[in-house]
Design an enzyme around this catalytic site. Structure first.
Site, PDB file in Angstrom:
ATOM      1  N   ASP A   1     -10.850   1.826  -3.784  1.00 14.05           N
ATOM      2  CA  ASP A   1     -11.512   1.137  -2.550  1.00 14.05           C
ATOM      3  C   ASP A   1     -12.412   1.424  -2.148  1.00 14.05           C
ATOM      4  O   ASP A   1     -13.033   1.170  -1.636  1.00 14.05           O
ATOM      5  CB  ASP A   1     -10.395   2.723  -1.445  1.00 14.05           C
ATOM      6  CG  ASP A   1      -9.654   1.847  -0.584  1.00 14.05           C
ATOM      7  OD1 ASP A   1      -9.350   0.906  -0.750  1.00 14.05           O
ATOM      8  OD2 ASP A   1      -9.003   3.181  -0.240  1.00 14.05           O
TER       9      ASP A   1
ATOM     10  N   ASP B   1       0.878  -1.379   0.066  1.00 11.96           N
ATOM     11  CA  ASP B   1       0.280   0.022   0.169  1.00 11.96           C
ATOM     12  C   ASP B   1       0.941   1.157  -0.133  1.00 11.96           C
ATOM     13  O   ASP B   1       2.370   1.171   0.203  1.00 11.96           O
ATOM     14  CB  ASP B   1      -1.189   0.004   1.259  1.00 11.96           C
ATOM     15  CG  ASP B   1      -2.420   0.959   1.037  1.00 11.96           C
ATOM     16  OD1 ASP B   1      -2.656   1.303  -0.083  1.00 11.96           O
ATOM     17  OD2 ASP B   1      -3.249   0.539   1.617  1.00 11.96           O
TER      18      ASP B   1
HETATM   19  C1  DGJ Z   1      -5.977   1.433   1.557  1.00 10.52           C
HETATM   20  C2  DGJ Z   1      -6.216   0.148   1.103  1.00 10.52           C
HETATM   21  O1  DGJ Z   1      -6.335   0.823  -0.435  1.00 10.52           O
HETATM   22  C3  DGJ Z   1      -7.457  -0.611   1.474  1.00 10.52           C
HETATM   23  O2  DGJ Z   1      -7.888  -1.699   1.120  1.00 10.52           O
HETATM   24  C4  DGJ Z   1      -6.734  -1.263   2.645  1.00 10.52           C
HETATM   25  O3  DGJ Z   1      -5.299  -1.804   2.813  1.00 10.52           O
HETATM   26  C5  DGJ Z   1      -6.194   0.501   3.329  1.00 10.52           C
HETATM   27  N1  DGJ Z   1      -5.445   1.473   2.616  1.00 10.52           N
HETATM   28  C6  DGJ Z   1      -5.409  -0.401   4.809  1.00 10.52           C
HETATM   29  O4  DGJ Z   1      -5.003   0.872   5.307  1.00 10.52           O
END
Ligand code: DGJ
Length: 779
Positions: A542, A476
């Site tokens: 997301d 991430d």
């Molecule tokens: C952002 C990601 O896109 C989510 O899927 C998740 O992993 C969160 N970060 C976790 O902090």
């Protein structure tokens, strides 16, 4: 015919230009690229587009002549030569290919000449060469300015063009490179542009505009690819769409700051260009130093699908490309967020395995003091507070159920409230030792270009990969880079950070063969071909709301194939939009991608679990087709109806998802044309509905078994009537006459499965409905 280097044709070139004349015709998969170096002048592209067929040395001379423009009034007395690195010395007044300077201001407009040309590493001695795919390297220099440039141009076997350049300072003092921006020519009849905008949870939204005079410049200064990245910048003939119109597109394969631009000059030249965006000082080259820019990719085709296909085939030809049995993945994020509890997580694993899930990914919250997003980031050690026995019990449980285990990291980031930031404040990016950039999601950026920071993160990650059976990393990156400097010097470090992140990925992959990495960045803010040189999946967004994902998945797939696109089925009410959707719409929208689940399965009803199982089963049956076939998309003449399909390479199978996105002025029915099939093959088409039928779905009679709509007064296309085993038609009829489409509520979807009966046996007289495989641009 005199050589175009003859002054009567070319006017006077930049004085003193001497060197070889070399022309190369590259052609692959329906695309031709003709490269030209005349008398040592900067390499130019005489043609990038539809395949030309055989080209002789004499043709190449003539191509150089017929693509040389006249000398315009009130313009330089030489015809414009548009180099791949366009330069001022050739009369170019648009965005230059190379800019920079020495301390005294000299060297701002290098005058590069070509000294030699190599093809696949071998020096080219002949004036002309015709090859299929291959890589051509031009050795360029401006001796007076102390600069050498290596320019590479490659046409891949799939007809994807790519170019990159590197600049070496051969002078004795520092040279500061400001930009290195290769350009590809597009003809003036490419009058429309298509690129993308976006934001968190709404990535890759298309924007179209006229290609008018001036520069359409997409600058990215986020230090990551960006949710609002241009993604691909297309120029095409009027009205181009998925299946028609000539389209040229570029993409910069880089995950740091970058530019894409489309430029039309008043002199009648159009380019698509792009490169890394260097922050002030990032391009400083001491004597002997070299900077190499990222690949600028170019794809040409008849319609957007064919442009996309070249990228897909290129990615699929990677040595370590993922296999077709992409495991059904469960990610725990939307199920538990930071609430890590062994019992709950093992229960989730049991439920997942029972459905046929094959990979289980533990997301954020397992390490250090990370109980929410305010602390612990950067401390890559399992939290003894939440995981007193380490991750072993969960991982053993997951692998014992036959699933792979994946783990979340955010290696380039820290919370200031973390062990690592307390111990090494000098590793945190900042403009000075006294100042910190503004926080974003309570976090700062760890300077991986600092050797100590790099080794620290590598050591901690590597230790976990050695200790546990971890098959997969979700990598991430949750903030933009602001005031991203080396804290001790204040010098901009975004460029170095991007390369350091790549190095860390490369090293971990080299040391852990088979390890997969998913590129995630606040959802889909790191989707580019640079990161995909070392990763195996991108998290598209997301936002898992299926309605939003219809668009985001559709346009993400303009660059990357389904097997690399994380596409999850979430809970009924979307966590990011609040919308409520049926399971069939959620699942059908997710099917065209690398399928996953992101849902607290303990909350799902028995009916939902049973239906989910059938969708997972369908995905497993279809994944080979999904991940080897060709993408086709259509708008069905209405914005409301979106068709997305995949047709097998030998056109003997296809699967389509028809989704109704919104209400339309007219009932969303009409004729549904199925693109991509072989016009001469007969097919059987079968509608598919899994689980609970979409609300108010009304099938036309062809789709229903044993009903005569004229006599059966009860027939109203009721969805509970048994669906047909299939209707038989030729690919030509399916593509041009089409099938009467069902009436559908907004935010519902149905599937169509297509199987070839007998190849090439359509009734005599059936003609292909669009230029057939003989059209070179179709490849
Ligand atoms: C952002 C990601 O896109 C989510 O899927 C998740 O992993 C969160 N970060 C976790 O902090």
């Amino acid at each position: 015919m005199p050589e175009p280097s003859d002054p009567s044709l070319h006017g006077r070139g930049p004085q003193g230009t001497t060197g070889p004349t070399r022309r190369i015709h590259l052609s692959a998969a329906g695309v031709s690229v003709v490269l030209d170096v005349t008398g040592g002048r900067i390499p130019a592209i005489l043609h990038w587009g539809r395949e030309l067929g055989p080209v002789t040395a004499a043709d190449a001379v003539n191509l150089a002549a017929v693509t040389t423009p006249p000398v315009a009034n009130n313009a330089p007395d030489i015809p414009l030569r548009l180099g791949i690195l366009p330069q001022n010395a050739d009369g170019w007044l648009g965005t230059p290919g190379v800019t920079g300077s020495r301390a005294d201001g000299s060297g701002f407009a290098p005058r590069l000449t070509c000294r030699s040309v190599r093809i696949d590493g071998q020096e080219l001695q002949a004036d002309f060469l015709e090859v299929e795919d291959g890589r051509v390297t031009f050795d360029l220099a401006d001796e007076a300015q102390g600069l050498e440039v290596g320019l590479e141009v490659e046409l891949t076997a799939h007809g994807l063009l790519r170019t990159r350049a590197q600049v070496t300072n051969t002078g004795s003092d520092e040279y500061t490179l400001a930009s290195l921006t290769p350009a590809l020519p597009v003809p003036l009849d490419a009058t429309e542009l298509l690129d993308f905008a976006g934001r968190w949870t709404h990535e890759r939204t298309p924007q179209r505009r006229a290609f008018t005079t001036g520069t359409h410049l997409r600058e990215n200064r986020r230090g990551r690819t960006g949710a609002d990245a241009a993604h691909l910048l297309h120029a095409g003939t009027a009205g181009f769409d998925f299946g028609s119109g000539q389209v040229w597109a570029v993409h910069v394969g880089f995950s740091g700051n970058h530019t894409h631009l489309a430029e039309r000059t008043s002199g009648g030249t159009q380019i698509l260009a792009g490169g890394e965006l260097l922050l002030p000082g990032e391009g400083r080259l001491a004597a002997g130093d070299t900077y190499r820019g990222p690949w600028l990719y170019g794809s040409y085709g008849n319609g957007l699908d064919r442009v996309a296909r070249r990228f897909h085939r290129h990615l699929r030809s990677r040595e370590n490309h993922v296999s077709v049995d992409r495991p059904v993945t469960l990610n725990v994020w939307e199920a538990v967020y930071f609430d890590h509890d062994l019992e709950r997580l093992t229960d989730l694993a049991d439920r997942a395995a029972a459905l046929g899930v094959e990979r289980y990914v533990l997301d954020d919250g397992w390490f250090g003091s990370r109980r929410d997003d305010t602390s612990g980031l950067g401390d890559w050690q399992v939290s003894p507070e939440v995981w007193p026995d380490g991750l072993g019990p969960l991982i053993d449980h997951v692998t014992g159920l036959g699933m792979q285990f994946g783990l979340w990291f955010e290696p380039e980031m820290v919370n200031i409230d973390s062990e690592v930031a307390r111990a090494h404040p000098e590793w945190v990016m900042a403009p000075s030792p006294q100042l910190l950039p503004v926080e974003s999601r309570y976090q700062q950026v760890l300077n991986l270009s600092h050797p100590g920071a790099f080794e620290h993160v590598h050591r901690q990650m590597n230790a976990l990969l050695n200790e546990y059976d971890i098959a997969y990393i979700k990598w991430d990156h949750n903030r933009d880079l602001i005031e991203a400097a080396d804290r001790s010097t204040g010098a901009a470090a975004t460029h170095a950070q991007t390369l350091a992140a790549y190095r860390l990925m490369d090293r971990l992959k080299a040391d852990h063969p088979g390890l997969e990495i998913e590129s995630c960045s606040s959802g889909g803010a790191r989707v580019d071909l640079g990161v995909l040189e070392r990763t195996d999946r991108v998290w598209v967004s997301d936002c898992i709301d299926p309605l939003e994902r219809l668009g985001m998945n559709r346009w993400t797939s303009q660059l990357i194939p389904f097997e690399l696109m994380g596409s999850h089925i979430a809970s009924g009410r979307s966590h990011t939009t609040g919308r409520l959707h049926s399971l069939s719409f959620r699942a059908a929208s997710a099917l065209m991608g690398h399928l996953g689940i992101e849902w607290d399965l303990a909350e799902a009803s028995q009916e939902e679990l049973a239906e989910l199982r059938t969708w997972i089963q369908l995905y497993k049956e279809q994944r080979e087709l999904l991940f080897t076939g060709d993408l086709v998309r259509a708008d069905c003449g209405l914005d409301a109806l979106w068709l997305t399909g995949v047709v097998s390479a030998d056109k003997d199978r296809a699967l389509y998802v028809l989704a109704c996105a919104e209400s339309a002025d007219v009932a969303p029915g009409g004729q549904l044309r199925l693109p991509g099939l072989d016009p001469r093959t007969r097919y059987r088409v079968r509608p598919l509905v899994l689980g609970e039928a979409p609300s108010n779905l009304r099938w036309p009679a062809w789709a229903v078994n044993g009903v005569d709509p004229a006599t059966d007064r009860n027939y109203r296309g009721r969805h509970e009537l048994p669906l047909t085993e299939g209707i038989e038609l030729s690919g030509a009829a399916l593509a041009s006459t089409g099938l009467s489409a069902p009436l559908m509520d907004p935010e519902t979807a149905v599937l169509f499965e297509v199987i070839a009966l007998s190849p090439g046996t359509a009734p005599t007289g059936t003609q292909p409905t669009d230029p057939g495989p003989t059209d070179p641009a179709r490849a």
